[in-house]
Design a protein around this motif. Structure first.
Motif, PDB file in Angstrom:
ATOM      1  N   PRO A  17     -17.406 -20.067 -43.400  1.00  0.00           N
ATOM      2  CA  PRO A  17     -17.320 -18.736 -43.999  1.00  0.00           C
ATOM      3  C   PRO A  17     -18.145 -17.724 -43.202  1.00  0.00           C
ATOM      4  CG  PRO A  17     -18.917 -20.051 -45.180  1.00  0.00           C
ATOM      5  CD  PRO A  17     -18.301 -20.952 -44.134  1.00  0.00           C
ATOM      6  N   GLY A  21     -17.115 -12.650 -46.267  1.00  0.00           N
ATOM      7  CA  GLY A  21     -16.213 -13.324 -47.191  1.00  0.00           C
ATOM      8  C   GLY A  21     -14.902 -13.783 -46.574  1.00  0.00           C
ATOM      9  N   GLU A  39      -8.412 -14.270 -44.517  1.00  0.00           N
ATOM     10  CA  GLU A  39      -8.726 -14.120 -45.934  1.00  0.00           C
ATOM     11  C   GLU A  39      -8.740 -15.527 -46.540  1.00  0.00           C
ATOM     12  OE1 GLU A  39      -9.445 -11.415 -47.645  1.00  0.00           O
ATOM     13  OE2 GLU A  39      -9.017  -9.923 -46.096  1.00  0.00           O
TER      14      GLU A  39
END
Length: 62
Positions: A17, A21, A39
């Motif tokens: 990560p 985010g 994403e």
């Protein structure tokens, strides 16, 4: 070079990560670095594709 072509190229792969985010896939090989951010939903789709490919590869070995 295609997906089914063999290569002697060696690469390092890191997945994790980011502080924003996102999910980063980082590849380093022969002085080149590629950083790809996704994403979380996209990363889950990629993970599903990897699992499906692994299952298909297992079937080929039988």
């Amino acid at each position: 070079m295609g997906i089914n072509d063999e290569s002697d190229l060696s690469a390092d792969l890191q997945i994790g990560p980011t502080s924003l985010g996102m999910v980063r896939i980082f590849v380093a090989a022969e002085g080149q670095e590629i950083s790809m951010d996704f994403e979380p939903d996209e990363a889950e789709e990629i993970a599903e594709e990897i699992l499906a490919a692994a299952d298909a590869a297992k079937q080929m070995k039988r």
